[in-house]
Scaffold this motif. Structure first.
Motif, mmCIF file in Angstrom:
data_model
loop_
_atom_site.group_PDB
_atom_site.id
_atom_site.type_symbol
_atom_site.label_atom_id
_atom_site.label_comp_id
_atom_site.label_asym_id
_atom_site.label_seq_id
_atom_site.Cartn_x
_atom_site.Cartn_y
_atom_site.Cartn_z
ATOM 1 N N PHE A 137 0.828 -1.194 -0.063
ATOM 2 C CA PHE A 137 0.066 -0.057 -0.077
ATOM 3 C C PHE A 137 0.810 1.307 -0.004
ATOM 4 O O PHE A 137 0.787 2.111 -0.856
ATOM 5 C CB PHE A 137 -0.816 0.037 1.273
ATOM 6 N N TYR A 138 2.007 1.238 0.897
ATOM 7 C CA TYR A 138 2.799 2.596 1.037
ATOM 8 C C TYR A 138 3.732 2.909 -0.300
ATOM 9 O O TYR A 138 3.876 3.778 -0.876
ATOM 10 C CB TYR A 138 3.586 2.465 2.366
ATOM 11 N N ASN A 139 3.989 1.468 -0.717
ATOM 12 C CA ASN A 139 4.575 1.475 -1.813
ATOM 13 C C ASN A 139 3.981 2.133 -2.982
ATOM 14 O O ASN A 139 4.364 2.924 -3.997
ATOM 15 C CB ASN A 139 5.403 0.216 -2.344
ATOM 16 N N LEU A 197 2.526 9.231 -5.829
ATOM 17 C CA LEU A 197 3.114 10.761 -5.572
ATOM 18 C C LEU A 197 4.454 10.981 -6.467
ATOM 19 O O LEU A 197 4.207 12.127 -6.936
ATOM 20 C CB LEU A 197 3.656 10.700 -4.127
ATOM 21 N N ASN A 198 4.975 10.149 -6.847
ATOM 22 C CA ASN A 198 6.078 10.430 -7.732
ATOM 23 C C ASN A 198 5.609 10.886 -9.080
ATOM 24 O O ASN A 198 6.167 11.610 -9.680
ATOM 25 C CB ASN A 198 7.193 9.140 -7.630
ATOM 26 N N LEU A 199 4.909 9.820 -9.382
ATOM 27 C CA LEU A 199 3.810 10.162 -10.783
ATOM 28 C C LEU A 199 3.430 11.495 -10.938
ATOM 29 O O LEU A 199 3.721 12.226 -11.907
ATOM 30 C CB LEU A 199 3.077 9.131 -11.246
ATOM 31 N N THR A 200 2.783 12.000 -9.784
ATOM 32 C CA THR A 200 2.027 13.311 -9.825
ATOM 33 C C THR A 200 2.870 14.171 -9.906
ATOM 34 O O THR A 200 2.892 15.272 -10.789
ATOM 35 C CB THR A 200 1.119 13.323 -8.275
ATOM 36 N N LYS A 201 4.183 14.309 -9.353
ATOM 37 C CA LYS A 201 5.129 15.290 -9.361
ATOM 38 C C LYS A 201 5.887 15.136 -10.723
ATOM 39 O O LYS A 201 6.144 16.335 -11.445
ATOM 40 C CB LYS A 201 6.572 14.853 -8.274
ATOM 41 N N VAL A 202 5.991 13.946 -11.437
ATOM 42 C CA VAL A 202 6.350 14.466 -12.884
ATOM 43 C C VAL A 202 5.483 14.652 -13.727
ATOM 44 O O VAL A 202 5.755 15.625 -14.497
ATOM 45 C CB VAL A 202 6.659 12.710 -13.391
ATOM 46 N N ILE A 203 3.956 14.531 -13.492
ATOM 47 C CA ILE A 203 2.971 15.431 -14.275
ATOM 48 C C ILE A 203 3.082 16.617 -14.136
ATOM 49 O O ILE A 203 3.161 17.698 -15.027
ATOM 50 C CB ILE A 203 1.617 14.664 -13.868
#
Length: 185
Positions: free
Chosen positions: A125-127, A133-139
């Motif tokens: 779940f946390y992974n 979160l990382n994908l959101t930052k990239v977008i």
């Protein structure tokens, strides 16, 4: 196995994990440069952990151009999510760009680990949340940063600069190979 356990414990630090909890479910695999871990069109039945090395995720555009989607370095736990969850052929390929060592866990074993160990379900779940979160930052970087700023952001992650080919960086950053050459200068 120790690196994987250390990684899990870095994600969920309140848990003590023994090798015996995981070792019978993890299969170690060595890949040489250019070995394919997952081929386009193959169904992904595994989660993978990169012990060391580099894996490149790629796909082909409608006009046949190969594009890099992502690069995975050591201490990265992942799957090709859509193929894994829906049991559909993968739209992506995963290839080693250097000698790489991974652990792989079959979907049946993942399901067993989730049922047997609460800490494993919590880890997954946390992974996944960290991945989102990382994908959101990239977008957001694509929406809010210039190409130059996106490239300079990579300097926070030296492996990208040192181990990823310019054409793959360009593809991942949404620019041409010529643009990345100009920015490097």
């Amino acid at each position: 196995m120790d690196k994987f356990i250390n990684y899990i414990q870095s994600v969920i630090s309140d848990t003590q994990i023994e090798n015996s909890h995981l070792e019978k479910f993890c299969v170690a695999k060595s890949l040489n440069k250019s070995d394919i871990l997952l081929d386009i069109g193959q169904i992904c039945n595994y989660y993978y952990f990169v012990n060391q090395g580099v894996l490149r995720f790629f796909y082909f555009t409608e006009d046949g151009k190969e594009c890099a989607r992502w690069v995975a370095f050591g201490n990265y736990f992942f799957t090709e999510t859509e193929s894994y969850l829906k049991a559909v052929p993968s739209q992506y390929g995963i290839i080693a760009t250097e000698k790489t060592e991974i652990l792989q866990i079959h979907k049946n074993h993942i399901d067993f680990l989730i049922e047997k160990y609460d800490w494993f379900a919590k880890f997954l779940f946390y992974n996944q949340q960290e991945t989102i979160l990382n994908l959101t930052k990239v977008i957001e970087s694509f929406q809010n940063q210039s190409i130059k700023d996106r490239y300079e952001e990579l300097f926070k992650y030296p492996d990208f600069i040192q181990k990823v080919k310019s054409k793959d960086l360009a593809s991942m950053l949404g620019m041409s190979k010529c643009s990345i050459s100009r920015i490097k200068k």
